[in-house]
Design a protein around this motif. Structure first.
Motif, PDB file in Angstrom:
ATOM      1  N   GLN A  60     -16.030   0.756 -72.071  1.00 38.32           N
ATOM      2  CA  GLN A  60     -15.133  -0.183 -71.713  1.00 38.32           C
ATOM      3  C   GLN A  60     -14.059   0.183 -71.128  1.00 38.32           C
ATOM      4  OE1 GLN A  60     -16.325  -3.652 -72.570  1.00 38.32           O
ATOM      5  NE2 GLN A  60     -14.436  -3.773 -71.019  1.00 38.32           N
ATOM      6  N   SER A  62     -13.906   2.354 -68.846  1.00 37.60           N
ATOM      7  CA  SER A  62     -14.482   2.552 -67.489  1.00 37.60           C
ATOM      8  C   SER A  62     -14.615   1.310 -66.747  1.00 37.60           C
ATOM      9  CB  SER A  62     -15.918   3.408 -67.582  1.00 37.60           C
ATOM     10  OG  SER A  62     -16.192   3.488 -66.198  1.00 37.60           O
ATOM     11  N   VAL A  63     -15.126   0.288 -67.424  1.00 35.95           N
ATOM     12  CA  VAL A  63     -15.414  -1.153 -66.996  1.00 35.95           C
ATOM     13  C   VAL A  63     -14.099  -1.679 -66.484  1.00 35.95           C
ATOM     14  CG1 VAL A  63     -15.987  -3.657 -67.422  1.00 35.95           C
ATOM     15  CG2 VAL A  63     -17.347  -1.427 -67.892  1.00 35.95           C
ATOM     16  N   ASN A  64     -12.882  -1.447 -67.571  1.00 33.81           N
ATOM     17  CA  ASN A  64     -11.624  -2.195 -67.244  1.00 33.81           C
ATOM     18  C   ASN A  64     -11.056  -1.399 -65.986  1.00 33.81           C
ATOM     19  OD1 ASN A  64     -11.970  -3.290 -69.534  1.00 33.81           O
ATOM     20  ND2 ASN A  64     -10.445  -2.253 -70.736  1.00 33.81           N
ATOM     21  N   GLN A  66     -12.407   0.002 -63.594  1.00 30.83           N
ATOM     22  CA  GLN A  66     -13.261  -0.292 -62.470  1.00 30.83           C
ATOM     23  C   GLN A  66     -13.167  -1.865 -61.873  1.00 30.83           C
ATOM     24  OE1 GLN A  66     -15.188   1.674 -60.374  1.00 30.83           O
ATOM     25  NE2 GLN A  66     -14.873  -0.063 -58.972  1.00 30.83           N
ATOM     26  N   ASP A  67     -12.616  -2.671 -62.957  1.00 26.59           N
ATOM     27  CA  ASP A  67     -12.348  -4.073 -62.504  1.00 26.59           C
ATOM     28  C   ASP A  67     -10.967  -4.042 -61.938  1.00 26.59           C
ATOM     29  OD1 ASP A  67     -14.562  -5.109 -63.668  1.00 26.59           O
ATOM     30  OD2 ASP A  67     -13.829  -5.757 -65.533  1.00 26.59           O
ATOM     31  N   GLN A  68     -10.129  -3.236 -62.243  1.00 24.68           N
ATOM     32  CA  GLN A  68      -8.755  -3.121 -62.073  1.00 24.68           C
ATOM     33  C   GLN A  68      -8.884  -2.642 -60.394  1.00 24.68           C
ATOM     34  OE1 GLN A  68      -5.751  -4.409 -63.213  1.00 24.68           O
ATOM     35  NE2 GLN A  68      -5.364  -4.222 -60.907  1.00 24.68           N
ATOM     36  N   ASN A  70     -11.322  -3.180 -58.480  1.00 28.89           N
ATOM     37  CA  ASN A  70     -11.838  -4.267 -57.709  1.00 28.89           C
ATOM     38  C   ASN A  70     -10.794  -5.405 -57.314  1.00 28.89           C
ATOM     39  OD1 ASN A  70     -14.454  -3.184 -57.860  1.00 28.89           O
ATOM     40  ND2 ASN A  70     -15.107  -4.424 -59.602  1.00 28.89           N
ATOM     41  N   THR A  71      -9.814  -5.495 -58.465  1.00 25.87           N
ATOM     42  CA  THR A  71      -9.035  -6.488 -58.066  1.00 25.87           C
ATOM     43  C   THR A  71      -8.025  -5.864 -56.793  1.00 25.87           C
ATOM     44  OG1 THR A  71      -8.936  -7.312 -60.253  1.00 25.87           O
ATOM     45  CG2 THR A  71      -7.004  -7.684 -59.371  1.00 25.87           C
ATOM     46  N   ASN A  72      -7.656  -4.609 -57.134  1.00 22.14           N
ATOM     47  CA  ASN A  72      -6.745  -3.984 -56.231  1.00 22.14           C
ATOM     48  C   ASN A  72      -7.339  -4.135 -54.849  1.00 22.14           C
ATOM     49  OD1 ASN A  72      -5.036  -3.319 -58.293  1.00 22.14           O
ATOM     50  ND2 ASN A  72      -5.491  -1.076 -57.988  1.00 22.14           N
ATOM     51  N   ASN A  73      -8.651  -3.942 -54.762  1.00 27.40           N
ATOM     52  CA  ASN A  73      -9.442  -4.122 -53.220  1.00 27.40           C
ATOM     53  C   ASN A  73      -9.256  -5.448 -52.612  1.00 27.40           C
ATOM     54  OD1 ASN A  73     -10.255  -1.451 -53.574  1.00 27.40           O
ATOM     55  ND2 ASN A  73     -12.236  -1.945 -54.198  1.00 27.40           N
ATOM     56  N   SER A 164      -5.478   2.598 -57.178  1.00 28.65           N
ATOM     57  CA  SER A 164      -6.849   2.632 -57.123  1.00 28.65           C
ATOM     58  C   SER A 164      -7.334   4.122 -57.148  1.00 28.65           C
ATOM     59  CB  SER A 164      -7.310   2.003 -55.868  1.00 28.65           C
ATOM     60  OG  SER A 164      -7.228   0.679 -55.937  1.00 28.65           O
TER      61      SER A 164
END
Length: 229
Positions: A60, A62-64, A66-68, A70-73, A164
């Motif tokens: 979880q 790791s998921v959190n 990675q989601d951040q 993606n948001t940064n991207n 990131s």
């Protein structure tokens, strides 16, 4: 697995015990797990459950992260769009100093760019008044406004990139730790197929011997009854 078939009177008991053990081995082979219940290994099950909790936690995290990322991207893409609009406004500002330019047309495009930039900045930065003062008749003031905007955008983009990168490093660390913990759980929980398969073969042999012994025992009992009659 210390079973014996030396005592004929214990044949039926041995058959029951061997059958039970065979079922347990079959369950372990079928499930791939050495521990299927607390009866198999209570302490091992407790450790396995604790390791599973850690594995789920790292997954979880790791998921959190990675989601951040993606948001940064997404935000980085928005900043890039703002930067492109600022570059266009810069060209128009320089063009407005040309005595042959139509500053009314330039001002119209500057106004459109200002609206576009502020709309995106409202989404990306929470600031829908990010830039103002783009005046085709005042190139110097426009250049100052653009310079300040470029500085701000570049700073935000650099901060996003650094964040990131740090998050990517965290994801890698979480994944390495998760794999290591998973391997530890596997050593405790998973079936040793070679060992369990070998034990099952031994149990099959014992069962066959016990069944033969039981038949012999029943045969001797039948012979004794016939003699008594």
């Amino acid at each position: 697995m210390n079973l014996s078939i030396n005592s004929p009177s214990s044949s039926l008991s041995i058959i029951d015990r061997v059958n039970k053990e065979r079922e347990e081995k079959e369950e372990k082979l079928a499930s791939g797990k050495r521990i299927n219940s607390a009866a198999d290994d209570a302490a091992g099950l407790q450790i396995s459950e604790r390791l599973t909790s850690q594995i789920n936690g790292y997954e979880q995290l790791s998921v959190n992260a990675q989601d951040q990322i993606n948001t940064n991207n997404v935000q980085s893409g928005q900043l890039s769009s703002i930067s492109e609009s600022l570059q266009r406004a810069n060209v128009l500002s320089i063009q407005s100093a040309n005595p042959l330019s139509d500053n009314n047309a330039i001002q119209g495009e500057l106004d459109q760019l200002t609206e576009q930039i502020n709309t995106i900045a409202g989404e990306a930065l929470g600031n829908n008044s990010f830039i103002s003062g783009l005046d085709a008749n005042d190139p110097q003031a426009t250049q100052q406004a653009l310079e300040a905007a470029f500085t701000s955008i570049n700073s935000d983009a650099a901060a996003l990139g650094a964040d990131s990168n740090a998050l990517s490093s965290q994801v890698s660390s979480y994944e390495v730790t998760r794999v290591n913990v998973s391997e530890s759980r596997s050593r405790i929980q998973d079936t040793d197929y070679a060992s369990t398969g070998s034990e099952q073969q031994q149990l099959n042999t014992l069962l066959q011997a016990a069944v033969i012994n039981k038949k012999d025992e029943d045969s001797r009992k039948g012979l004794l009854i016939n003699q008594l009659v």
